[in-house]
Write an enzyme that holds these catalytic residues in place. Structure first.
Site, PDB file in Angstrom:
ATOM      1  N   ASP A  88      -4.525   0.069   5.137  1.00 52.26           N
ATOM      2  CA  ASP A  88      -5.158  -0.465   6.346  1.00 52.26           C
ATOM      3  C   ASP A  88      -5.515   0.639   7.328  1.00 52.26           C
ATOM      4  O   ASP A  88      -4.957   1.744   7.301  1.00 52.26           O
ATOM      5  CB  ASP A  88      -4.252  -1.489   7.030  1.00 52.26           C
ATOM      6  CG  ASP A  88      -2.961  -0.893   7.576  1.00 52.26           C
ATOM      7  OD1 ASP A  88      -2.335  -0.080   6.866  1.00 52.26           O
ATOM      8  OD2 ASP A  88      -2.575  -1.239   8.713  1.00 52.26           O
ATOM      9  N   GLU A 183       0.432  -1.134   7.499  1.00 51.54           N
ATOM     10  CA  GLU A 183       1.303  -0.123   8.101  1.00 51.54           C
ATOM     11  C   GLU A 183       1.001   0.063   9.580  1.00 51.54           C
ATOM     12  O   GLU A 183       1.912   0.278  10.393  1.00 51.54           O
ATOM     13  CB  GLU A 183       1.139   1.210   7.360  1.00 51.54           C
ATOM     14  CG  GLU A 183       2.131   2.289   7.747  1.00 51.54           C
ATOM     15  CD  GLU A 183       1.655   3.230   8.856  1.00 51.54           C
ATOM     16  OE1 GLU A 183       2.441   4.110   9.270  1.00 51.54           O
ATOM     17  OE2 GLU A 183       0.496   3.076   9.319  1.00 51.54           O
TER      18      GLU A 183
END
Length: 418
Positions: A88, A183
């Site tokens: 991400d 994350e």
């Protein structure tokens, strides 16, 4: 041994350019895992590429995690190591329609980004550029972030995997690959299956300057203050209203001005940082993140916050508050120090790649912070990303190539010393 002992042919740039154009921005307001389905678009591509390399177990699971195994090719009993990066990108800056730009043979000076010429990467503000003369630099066009955080790490792990599989004469133990979602919103290992992963030690590839290895992170808490005020009709409110939003604002105003905030601290200094305020006349909410390198530092900052709240509340005798503190992650150094070879081997691998290792601390956290306390000790190795979470984000192709070499040498060192 240096990287000249091995003949590296890198495809890390091509991989990186392929990955950054896929929008994988995470969403802190979403309750799902992954928080955005579009993260799985990259996950599917990575799983397919790993399968094409010959890794039959490579797959994307329902929660958006990619797992794969490079089988051992040695008779030695070698601890299983894992290399991990996150898919991400930050919610702080758009990651949609990324248009990467390559500055070939950078010769110094400002880098004006073509999509928005007001976005300029200046050496005075980005001193790491001074070490990149003659190297190729990748940026966005200035309208989005680049996504080197952490697609540089992904590309490096993928390139190293291809190199090891293409060079079976390089002996290594079993190597696990893990790519995580979410994350950037602190949920990167919420649904990871460590039993399935089956690793003894890990490394996240999510650091900044080439040569860095980070074995220490902030310890982190979140704090929420709920203010219950007193409401009344505004036309008949004199002496009655105790406005929850104004009480919350007074608390923020009382926070230290010259210390204890992100904008006034550096190095090993922690901070108390308001990140959200919301509410109505009757009830308001303040959210804080609390960061320090020690438990004592966290407790001191949380006590400071509660002292401020209590003092402000004395001016509002009919109102009340509740303060809740929740643990987010802890300084991974507590775990890493129990297994010093993890960092020592990484430093040796960095030297073999022709760099000078630098052991540093992270003013933040990584997936490795939580993985370490979940039973997978996991320091953080450089990926070469700079100015992340911004439209000025950039990465050096040379640094990505050095990261690939570091991964390969690290796999070799674990085998040699087993």
């Amino acid at each position: 041994m240096s990287d000249t002992s091995l003949s590296f042919t890198h495809s890390v740039l091509e991989r990186f350019l392929r990955y950054v154009v896929i929008d994988t921005q995470s969403d802190p307001t979403s309750p799902t895992c992954p928080s955005t389905l579009k993260q799985k678009n990259l996950g599917r591509l990575l799983a397919a590429e790993l399968q094409a390399m010959g890794l039959a177990d490579a797959h994307l699971d329902d929660h958006g995690y990619v797992y794969a195994t490079i089988p051992a090719n040695t008779d030695k009993h070698v601890p299983v190591i894992c290399f991990c990066s996150h898919m991400d990108t930050s919610p702080d800056c758009s990651g949609a329609d990324v248009k990467p730009q390559i500055i070939r043979n950078y010769q110094g000076g400002d880098i004006v980004l073509p999509g928005d010429p007001s976005q300029v990467i200046r050496p005075g503000e980005h001193p790491a550029l001074q070490d990149q003369i003659g190297n190729d630099i990748v940026t966005s066009d200035g309208t989005t972030l680049l996504g080197a955080d952490n697609k540089a790490g992904i590309a490096e792990i993928m390139d190293a995997a291809q190199f090891l599989l293409s060079n079976p004469q390089i002996k290594h133990g079993t190597i696990k690959i893990l790519f995580t979602p979410d994350e950037e919103i602190g949920r990167g290992v919420d649904r990871v299956d460590l039993k399935k992963l089956g690793a003894d030690f890990g490394y996240t590839m999510d650091g900044e300057t080439a040569g860095n290895i980070e074995d220490e992170t902030f310890s982190a808490d979140g704090a929420t203050v709920i203010i219950n005020g007193v409401s009344a009709h505004p036309g008949f409110a004199k002496g009655k209203i105790e406005h929850a939003i104004k009480i919350a604002s007074a608390i923020v105003e009382r926070l230290p001005k010259d210390t204890c905030s992100p904008e006034t601290t550096e190095g090993k200094e922690g901070f108390l940082h308001p990140v959200a305020i919301s509410g109505t006349l009757e009830q308001a909410r303040l959210d804080f993140i609390v960061r320090d390198f020690s438990e004592q530092g966290l407790r001191q900052k949380e006590a400071l916050l509660e002292d401020i709240v209590r003092d402000v509340m004395t001016n509002y005798p009919h109102s009340s508050y509740r303060m809740d503190v929740r643990q987010q992650y802890r300084n991974m150094k507590e775990v890493i120090d129990l297994h010093p070879q993890i960092v020592t081997y990484a430093e040796d691998a960095i030297r073999r790649a022709g760099l000078t290792p630098m052991r540093t601390s992270i003013r933040g956290g990584t997936d490795g912070s939580r993985l370490s306390f979940m039973g997978l000790p996991c320091p953080n190795i450089f990926a070469g990303e700079h100015a992340f979470h911004s439209r000025l984000e950039w990465v050096s192709v040379r640094d990505m190539e050095k990261a690939v070499q570091t991964i390969v040498h690290l796999a070799m060192i674990w085998e040699e010393r087993s």
